[in-house]
Design a protein around this motif. Structure first.
Motif, PDB file in Angstrom:
ATOM      1  N   GLY A  85       0.825  -1.210   0.000  1.00  0.00           N
ATOM      2  CA  GLY A  85       0.000   0.000   0.000  1.00  0.00           C
ATOM      3  C   GLY A  85       0.856   1.256   0.000  1.00  0.00           C
ATOM      4  O   GLY A  85       0.614   2.196  -0.750  1.00  0.00           O
ATOM      5  N   GLY A  86       1.876   1.247   0.855  1.00  0.00           N
ATOM      6  CA  GLY A  86       2.828   2.352   0.885  1.00  0.00           C
ATOM      7  C   GLY A  86       2.261   3.696   1.302  1.00  0.00           C
ATOM      8  O   GLY A  86       2.873   4.729   1.045  1.00  0.00           O
ATOM      9  N   THR A  87       1.109   3.699   1.951  1.00  0.00           N
ATOM     10  CA  THR A  87       0.499   4.964   2.359  1.00  0.00           C
ATOM     11  C   THR A  87       0.569   5.108   3.877  1.00  0.00           C
ATOM     12  O   THR A  87       0.773   4.127   4.598  1.00  0.00           O
ATOM     13  CB  THR A  87      -0.986   5.020   1.935  1.00  0.00           C
ATOM     14  OG1 THR A  87      -1.701   3.998   2.638  1.00  0.00           O
ATOM     15  CG2 THR A  87      -1.147   4.839   0.432  1.00  0.00           C
ATOM     16  N   ALA A  88       0.354   6.320   4.346  1.00  0.00           N
ATOM     17  CA  ALA A  88       0.302   6.552   5.788  1.00  0.00           C
ATOM     18  C   ALA A  88      -0.846   5.753   6.402  1.00  0.00           C
ATOM     19  O   ALA A  88      -0.714   5.220   7.510  1.00  0.00           O
ATOM     20  CB  ALA A  88       0.131   8.043   6.071  1.00  0.00           C
ATOM     21  N   ARG A  89      -1.958   5.646   5.675  1.00  0.00           N
ATOM     22  CA  ARG A  89      -3.090   4.871   6.181  1.00  0.00           C
ATOM     23  C   ARG A  89      -2.714   3.401   6.357  1.00  0.00           C
ATOM     24  O   ARG A  89      -3.038   2.785   7.364  1.00  0.00           O
ATOM     25  CB  ARG A  89      -4.278   4.981   5.234  1.00  0.00           C
ATOM     26  CG  ARG A  89      -5.473   4.182   5.735  1.00  0.00           C
ATOM     27  CD  ARG A  89      -6.601   4.095   4.755  1.00  0.00           C
ATOM     28  NE  ARG A  89      -6.763   5.334   4.038  1.00  0.00           N
ATOM     29  CZ  ARG A  89      -7.849   5.694   3.412  1.00  0.00           C
ATOM     30  NH1 ARG A  89      -8.893   4.911   3.409  1.00  0.00           N
ATOM     31  NH2 ARG A  89      -7.934   6.825   2.766  1.00  0.00           N
ATOM     32  N   ALA A  90      -1.999   2.840   5.391  1.00  0.00           N
ATOM     33  CA  ALA A  90      -1.589   1.436   5.470  1.00  0.00           C
ATOM     34  C   ALA A  90      -0.617   1.218   6.631  1.00  0.00           C
ATOM     35  O   ALA A  90      -0.743   0.253   7.389  1.00  0.00           O
ATOM     36  CB  ALA A  90      -0.952   0.986   4.153  1.00  0.00           C
ATOM     37  N   LEU A  91       0.337   2.109   6.771  1.00  0.00           N
ATOM     38  CA  LEU A  91       1.307   1.977   7.858  1.00  0.00           C
ATOM     39  C   LEU A  91       0.650   2.163   9.226  1.00  0.00           C
ATOM     40  O   LEU A  91       0.977   1.462  10.188  1.00  0.00           O
ATOM     41  CB  LEU A  91       2.451   2.966   7.661  1.00  0.00           C
ATOM     42  CG  LEU A  91       3.309   2.719   6.407  1.00  0.00           C
ATOM     43  CD1 LEU A  91       4.316   3.841   6.216  1.00  0.00           C
ATOM     44  CD2 LEU A  91       3.996   1.373   6.479  1.00  0.00           C
ATOM     45  N   THR A  92      -0.308   3.082   9.308  1.00  0.00           N
ATOM     46  CA  THR A  92      -1.033   3.299  10.556  1.00  0.00           C
ATOM     47  C   THR A  92      -1.889   2.082  10.893  1.00  0.00           C
ATOM     48  O   THR A  92      -1.960   1.662  12.064  1.00  0.00           O
ATOM     49  CB  THR A  92      -1.906   4.567  10.462  1.00  0.00           C
ATOM     50  OG1 THR A  92      -1.051   5.683  10.167  1.00  0.00           O
ATOM     51  CG2 THR A  92      -2.671   4.823  11.741  1.00  0.00           C
ATOM     52  N   ALA A  93      -2.541   1.500   9.882  1.00  0.00           N
ATOM     53  CA  ALA A  93      -3.352   0.301  10.117  1.00  0.00           C
ATOM     54  C   ALA A  93      -2.466  -0.857  10.582  1.00  0.00           C
ATOM     55  O   ALA A  93      -2.840  -1.611  11.490  1.00  0.00           O
ATOM     56  CB  ALA A  93      -4.118  -0.081   8.858  1.00  0.00           C
ATOM     57  N   PHE A  94      -1.291  -0.999   9.985  1.00  0.00           N
ATOM     58  CA  PHE A  94      -0.361  -2.047  10.414  1.00  0.00           C
ATOM     59  C   PHE A  94       0.065  -1.827  11.870  1.00  0.00           C
ATOM     60  O   PHE A  94       0.031  -2.749  12.686  1.00  0.00           O
ATOM     61  CB  PHE A  94       0.868  -2.102   9.500  1.00  0.00           C
ATOM     62  CG  PHE A  94       1.958  -2.975  10.052  1.00  0.00           C
ATOM     63  CD1 PHE A  94       1.805  -4.352  10.094  1.00  0.00           C
ATOM     64  CD2 PHE A  94       3.121  -2.430  10.540  1.00  0.00           C
ATOM     65  CE1 PHE A  94       2.796  -5.168  10.625  1.00  0.00           C
ATOM     66  CE2 PHE A  94       4.125  -3.228  11.068  1.00  0.00           C
ATOM     67  CZ  PHE A  94       3.960  -4.607  11.112  1.00  0.00           C
ATOM     68  N   ALA A  95       0.448  -0.596  12.196  1.00  0.00           N
ATOM     69  CA  ALA A  95       0.863  -0.290  13.572  1.00  0.00           C
ATOM     70  C   ALA A  95      -0.298  -0.517  14.544  1.00  0.00           C
ATOM     71  O   ALA A  95      -0.105  -1.057  15.643  1.00  0.00           O
ATOM     72  CB  ALA A  95       1.371   1.149  13.664  1.00  0.00           C
ATOM     73  N   GLY A  96      -1.502  -0.133  14.147  1.00  0.00           N
ATOM     74  CA  GLY A  96      -2.675  -0.353  14.987  1.00  0.00           C
ATOM     75  C   GLY A  96      -2.948  -1.833  15.196  1.00  0.00           C
ATOM     76  O   GLY A  96      -3.263  -2.269  16.311  1.00  0.00           O
ATOM     77  N   LEU A  97      -2.805  -2.617  14.138  1.00  0.00           N
ATOM     78  CA  LEU A  97      -3.017  -4.053  14.248  1.00  0.00           C
ATOM     79  C   LEU A  97      -1.979  -4.682  15.172  1.00  0.00           C
ATOM     80  O   LEU A  97      -2.313  -5.529  16.012  1.00  0.00           O
ATOM     81  CB  LEU A  97      -2.971  -4.712  12.862  1.00  0.00           C
ATOM     82  CG  LEU A  97      -3.238  -6.212  12.826  1.00  0.00           C
ATOM     83  CD1 LEU A  97      -4.625  -6.542  13.376  1.00  0.00           C
ATOM     84  CD2 LEU A  97      -3.087  -6.733  11.402  1.00  0.00           C
ATOM     85  N   ALA A  98      -0.738  -4.252  15.043  1.00  0.00           N
ATOM     86  CA  ALA A  98       0.311  -4.760  15.938  1.00  0.00           C
ATOM     87  C   ALA A  98      -0.027  -4.424  17.390  1.00  0.00           C
ATOM     88  O   ALA A  98       0.134  -5.263  18.289  1.00  0.00           O
ATOM     89  CB  ALA A  98       1.672  -4.185  15.540  1.00  0.00           C
ATOM     90  N   ALA A  99      -0.533  -3.226  17.628  1.00  0.00           N
ATOM     91  CA  ALA A  99      -0.904  -2.827  18.988  1.00  0.00           C
ATOM     92  C   ALA A  99      -2.085  -3.653  19.507  1.00  0.00           C
ATOM     93  O   ALA A  99      -2.079  -4.094  20.661  1.00  0.00           O
ATOM     94  CB  ALA A  99      -1.238  -1.335  19.031  1.00  0.00           C
ATOM     95  N   VAL A 100      -3.086  -3.870  18.667  1.00  0.00           N
ATOM     96  CA  VAL A 100      -4.245  -4.672  19.081  1.00  0.00           C
ATOM     97  C   VAL A 100      -3.810  -6.097  19.421  1.00  0.00           C
ATOM     98  O   VAL A 100      -4.229  -6.662  20.441  1.00  0.00           O
ATOM     99  CB  VAL A 100      -5.337  -4.670  17.990  1.00  0.00           C
ATOM    100  CG1 VAL A 100      -6.383  -5.741  18.242  1.00  0.00           C
ATOM    101  CG2 VAL A 100      -5.990  -3.303  17.905  1.00  0.00           C
ATOM    102  N   LEU A 101      -2.964  -6.689  18.592  1.00  0.00           N
ATOM    103  CA  LEU A 101      -2.509  -8.056  18.868  1.00  0.00           C
ATOM    104  C   LEU A 101      -1.622  -8.104  20.113  1.00  0.00           C
ATOM    105  O   LEU A 101      -1.634  -9.099  20.842  1.00  0.00           O
ATOM    106  CB  LEU A 101      -1.799  -8.640  17.654  1.00  0.00           C
ATOM    107  CG  LEU A 101      -2.713  -8.871  16.432  1.00  0.00           C
ATOM    108  CD1 LEU A 101      -1.911  -9.398  15.250  1.00  0.00           C
ATOM    109  CD2 LEU A 101      -3.875  -9.788  16.765  1.00  0.00           C
ATOM    110  N   ALA A 102      -0.870  -7.031  20.359  1.00  0.00           N
ATOM    111  CA  ALA A 102      -0.053  -6.960  21.576  1.00  0.00           C
ATOM    112  C   ALA A 102      -0.937  -6.874  22.821  1.00  0.00           C
ATOM    113  O   ALA A 102      -0.514  -7.264  23.903  1.00  0.00           O
ATOM    114  CB  ALA A 102       0.901  -5.768  21.509  1.00  0.00           C
TER     115      ALA A 102
END
Length: 168
Positions: free
Chosen positions: A113-130
């Protein structure tokens, strides 16, 4: 010790609600990342290939982990009545191979995706799984007497590069 079964009472309604909330946020973030994959043909070839490899590897890991869980697989982080504690296969190396696979897939999707939205969603998903993993581990500890010892010897998301020394 491959599978361990045990009985447990149902989680309290509030705990169950927290679990479903974590699942809902996780699904929303995955949906955002899936939407970002529409940019796949606009991504530079190296980014597309690297993201594709991460994503395919993540899906393969998730599929293998899900197959190994069998009837114990459930979206809610509280084990079902049919749940068995898995400590073999992928679960011998990490406690949450499904989450590891999901994070690999999500990293690939964010890279593509390479967008800020994609990177934010990835970081958010990592936080939710953590947050979801320790919640799930508390439920597993209540359900399976063998879980604390398994958790002490098995990493959460990433396998050890070297085997740990024998205990005792």
């Amino acid at each position: 010790m491959g599978k361990v079964t045990n009985d447990m009472t149902e989680p309290a309604p509030r705990a169950s609600l927290v679990g479903w909330l974590l699942v809902a946020v996780q699904l929303i973030l995955v949906a955002i990342l899936i939407g970002e994959l529409r940019r796949v043909w606009r991504a530079r070839p190296l980014r597309r290939r690297a993201g594709g490899l991460l994503s395919v590897g993540g899906v393969a890991l998730m599929a293998t982990a899900a197959r190994q869980l069998g009837r114990s697989l459930h979206p809610h982080p509280t084990p079902t009545a049919a749940a068995e504690l898995r400590t073999d296969g992928l679960y011998r190396h990490v406690r949450h191979p499904l989450y590891t696979g999901l994070l690999l897939w999500a990293a690939g999707a964010a890279l593509i995706g390479g967008t800020a939205r994609a990177l934010t969603a990835f970081a958010g998903l990592a936080a939710v799984l953590a947050l979801k993993a320790p919640y799930e581990e508390r439920q597993l500890t209540r359900r399976f007497a063998a879980y604390p010892a398994y958790a002490r010897r098995t990493p959460r998301f990433l396998p050890r590069l070297r085997p740990s020394p024998p205990s005792g």
